[in-house]
Design an enzyme around this catalytic site. Structure first.
Site, short mmCIF file in Angstrom:
data_model
loop_
_atom_site.label_atom_id
_atom_site.label_comp_id
_atom_site.label_asym_id
_atom_site.label_seq_id
_atom_site.Cartn_x
_atom_site.Cartn_y
_atom_site.Cartn_z
CB CYS A 31 -15.93 26.24 -41.23
SG CYS A 31 -17.16 26.46 -42.63
CB CYS A 34 -16.70 23.07 -42.59
SG CYS A 34 -16.21 24.40 -43.78
#
Length: 113
Positions: A31, A34
């Site tokens: 991600c 993230c």
């Protein structure tokens, strides 16, 4: 500084039983957002360590907790106070904006402690 990781097995002890409020970042290795917010969360963890713990949970290796709290997108940050979610923030936020969203809950947790 990187965030402390928690797991399905340790979640109850690390998060639900914590005397301090705990901000959990539901994250994944794949991600990009993230990875972008991780340094922001690490700085918050350092700056607010007296009144807040910040941990990360990898959704791919910890599906039980991810499903239990119905996390559908990453990054999702959930603030737990007394074992209950009191706030949920999805997506990237600047440090100041994230703290503004958490502050009312941190202040309430302090007065009820």
């Amino acid at each position: 500084m990187s965030l402390t990781m928690t797991t399905d097995a340790a979640f109850a002890d690390d998060v639900l039983a914590s005397p301090l409020p705990v901000l959990v970042e539901f994250t994944a290795e794949w991600c990009p957002p993230c990875k972008k917010i991780a340094p922001v969360l690490a700085q918050i963890a350092q700056d607010e360590k007296d009144r807040l713990r910040v941990v990360a949970l990898d959704v791919d290796t910890n599906p039980e907790t991810t499903l239990k709290y119905q996390v559908l997108g990453m990054p999702t940050m959930a603030l737990f106070v007394g074992g209950e979610i009191v706030a949920r923030v999805m997506g990237i936020r600047p440090r100041g904006a994230l703290l503004r969203e958490l502050e009312p809950h941190l202040a309430a947790a302090k007065t009820s402690a």
